[in-house]
Design an enzyme around this catalytic site. Structure first.
Site, mmCIF file in Angstrom:
data_model
loop_
_atom_site.group_PDB
_atom_site.id
_atom_site.type_symbol
_atom_site.label_atom_id
_atom_site.label_comp_id
_atom_site.label_asym_id
_atom_site.label_seq_id
_atom_site.Cartn_x
_atom_site.Cartn_y
_atom_site.Cartn_z
ATOM 1 N N LYS A 109 0.854 -1.195 0.000
ATOM 2 C CA LYS A 109 0.000 0.000 0.000
ATOM 3 C C LYS A 109 0.878 1.229 0.000
ATOM 4 O O LYS A 109 1.993 1.202 0.526
ATOM 5 C CB LYS A 109 -0.879 0.015 1.256
ATOM 6 C CG LYS A 109 -2.097 0.890 1.124
ATOM 7 C CD LYS A 109 -3.177 0.178 0.338
ATOM 8 C CE LYS A 109 -4.472 0.935 0.313
ATOM 9 N NZ LYS A 109 -5.593 0.027 0.011
HETATM 10 N N1 GLU Z 1 -7.127 0.376 -3.182
HETATM 11 C C1 GLU Z 1 -7.926 -0.771 -3.429
HETATM 12 C C2 GLU Z 1 -7.953 -1.681 -2.218
HETATM 13 O O1 GLU Z 1 -7.786 -1.246 -1.113
HETATM 14 C C3 GLU Z 1 -7.547 -1.486 -4.715
HETATM 15 C C4 GLU Z 1 -6.191 -2.094 -4.752
HETATM 16 C C5 GLU Z 1 -5.789 -2.628 -6.108
HETATM 17 O O2 GLU Z 1 -6.599 -2.615 -7.021
HETATM 18 O O3 GLU Z 1 -4.626 -3.028 -6.238
HETATM 19 O O4 GLU Z 1 -8.236 -2.838 -2.295
#
Ligand code: GLU
Length: 478
Positions: A109
């Site tokens: 993240k």
């Molecule tokens: N930000 C989104 C999540 O928390 C999507 C992550 C992604 O598509 O890699 O799952």
């Protein structure tokens, strides 16, 4: 009101507590439990951008929680409250989320401390490109190592800038576009990615409602039709979830909670109209045909069938958990319920469909986009007309039968219309997402109902996910 603030663990501690609850019921080899729990690395970057005649310094993070599979995957968040603890908690959730929905990624993240509303488009582009540059040169954005995506405060626009920045720095990489997902359709994106997380919430609820036993656990009966739903946050996820549940499943959206307050209406809110009102007026206040509640958080505590927290983490906590009256919570946001609140809600008999499953639609369709980028072909391009030609053969035969049988039997023109077309990319993406959500739900459900020591879906989800990560580590020889 109490004067002493209630002490809650941090977001990351909260995720760890939930993790610990699950591993206590598992039989992991010594040491592996710790290895999976910890965040492998968090990179902090501080960079300057010349804006409005002076250099402004920004702080950003990219955290890699687990590399048991690569690339690692997870969004990039733009918000002033971004911090290391939060990014690490979110990266951990990504590991478990990907494992649960069988997206072949590790967890990661990113976040940048910035309020995007304070900058114009050009300034945001400079800030985003500079942040991307810092991550790309350390392989923290890379099609085979680390693939970001949108999250709070980011969307297609930012992903397009990141993809372009990567392309500029890797001019001969034929797979450059796969360095990030959530791109616009004409910039290497995939149909249905924007709606994907909200769509996944809808598919998750549909799957939950297919089981009488599961509905009974929450004290619910019947279908989604007419169910009273309160949604917190009408951003990309909340908006799509509420819109689809209302328009396609007949649910009544009785409450919408936003930054500046909440709207409440027993007869139901028109999600599209509320969304337009927010775009035009910057908030929900003043929206006609609904009761406005200035203290929006209070509406979380209103009576309803389903509560959909689709905004920030920690909104249901030790302070308000006791007053939550819904029967079912579906966590469209990441970490909306703290570990302490989770204990309270469970004791109250409220069923929680956990974040790592409920909002996994986004990363699932990101997976499809990544595969599309690597295969360099749109889904359905080879099969669509061939499928149509075969369907035409069936229709021809049915039409022949229709002619022979006269008034005894007639081919329904609607059937022909629906049956003839071959599937396009959007249809295939939705089908893949629906399948993923159903299969993942069943894997959680099996543990939830199959083990007497597991009494909730969150623990079941953790057990399924941790078991898969553990197996992958073991296969690697760790
Ligand atoms: N930000 C989104 C999540 O928390 C999507 C992550 C992604 O598509 O890699 O799952």
């Amino acid at each position: 009101m109490s004067t002493t603030p209630i002490k809650e663990p941090t977001f990351r501690e909260s995720v760890d507590l939930m993790y610990n609850r699950a591993v206590a019921l598992m039989d992991l080899p010594p040491g592996l439990e710790e290895k999976i729990r910890v965040c492998n690395a968090t990179y902090t970057v501080r960079f300057g951008v010349r804006l409005r005649g002076q250099i402004q310094t920004f702080v950003g993070y990219r955290s890699v929680h687990s590399e048991h599979m690569e690339p690692v995957k997870g969004g990039i968040r733009f918000a002033t409250a971004v911090n290391q603890d939060e990014v690490e908690a979110l990266a951990a959730l990504m590991t478990y989320k990907c494992a649960l929905v069988e997206a072949p990624f590790g967890g990661s993240k990113g976040g940048l401390c910035v309020d995007p509303r304070q900058y114009d488009d050009h300034e945001m582009e400079m800030i985003t490109r500079r942040f991307a540059y810092e991550l790309i040169k350390r392989d923290l954005i890379n099609p085979s190592q680390n693939v970001p995506a949108p999250d709070m405060g980011t969307g297609e626009r930012e992903m397009a800038w990141i993809a372009d920045q990567f392309g500029r720095m890797n001019t001969t990489d034929i797979n450059a576009k796969a360095c990030v997902t959530g791109k616009p359709l004409n910039g290497g994106g995939i149909a249905g990615r924007v709606e994907a997380t909200g769509r996944g919430v809808q598919y998750a609820l549909r799957e939950f409602f297919r089981s009488d036993e599961d509905k009974a656990a929450a004290g619910l009966t019947g279908s989604l039709d007419g169910k009273r739903i309160i949604v917190q946050g009408l951003g990309n996820v909340g908006y799509h979830a509420a819109k689809f549940l209302r328009e396609e499943d007949g649910a009544t959206i009785t409450g919408i909670i936003e930054r500046d307050g909440a709207l409440f209406s027993e007869t139901g809110l028109d999600v599209e109209a509320v969304r337009n009102w927010i775009v035009q007026n910057g908030g929900v206040k003043g929206f006609p045909d609904a009761t406005y509640v200035a203290d929006g958080g209070k509406v979380l505590e209103e009576d309803c069938d389903i509560l959909v927290p689709a905004a920030l983490e920690g909104v249901i906590n030790l302070e308000n958990a006791d007053r939550i009256k819904t029967k079912l919570i579906i966590e469209a946001a990441n970490g909306p319920v703290t570990a302490g609140a989770d204990d309270i809600l469970r004791a109250k008999g409220i069923v929680i469909i956990p974040d790592m499953y409920a909002n996994a639609g986004g990363v699932t369709v990101s997976y499809f986009e990544w595969v599309k980028n690597l295969s360099h072909i749109r889904f359905g391009r080879m099969q669509r007309r061939q499928e149509e030609a075969r369907h035409q053969l069936v229709v021809n035969e049915l039409e022949r039968l229709d002619a022979v049988l006269g008034d005894k039997w007639n081919l329904d023109p609607k059937f022909k219309e629906k049956f003839l077309p071959g599937a396009d990319e959007l249809e295939l993406v939705r089908s893949g997402l629906d399948d993923t959500m159903r299969v993942a739900y069943q894997s959680m459900r099996e543990v939830w109902h199959g083990r007497s020591d597991v009494t909730d879906l969150r623990t079941a989800a953790y057990i399924v996910a941790i078991d898969r990560v553990a197996k992958s580590y073991r296969a690697k020889g760790l």
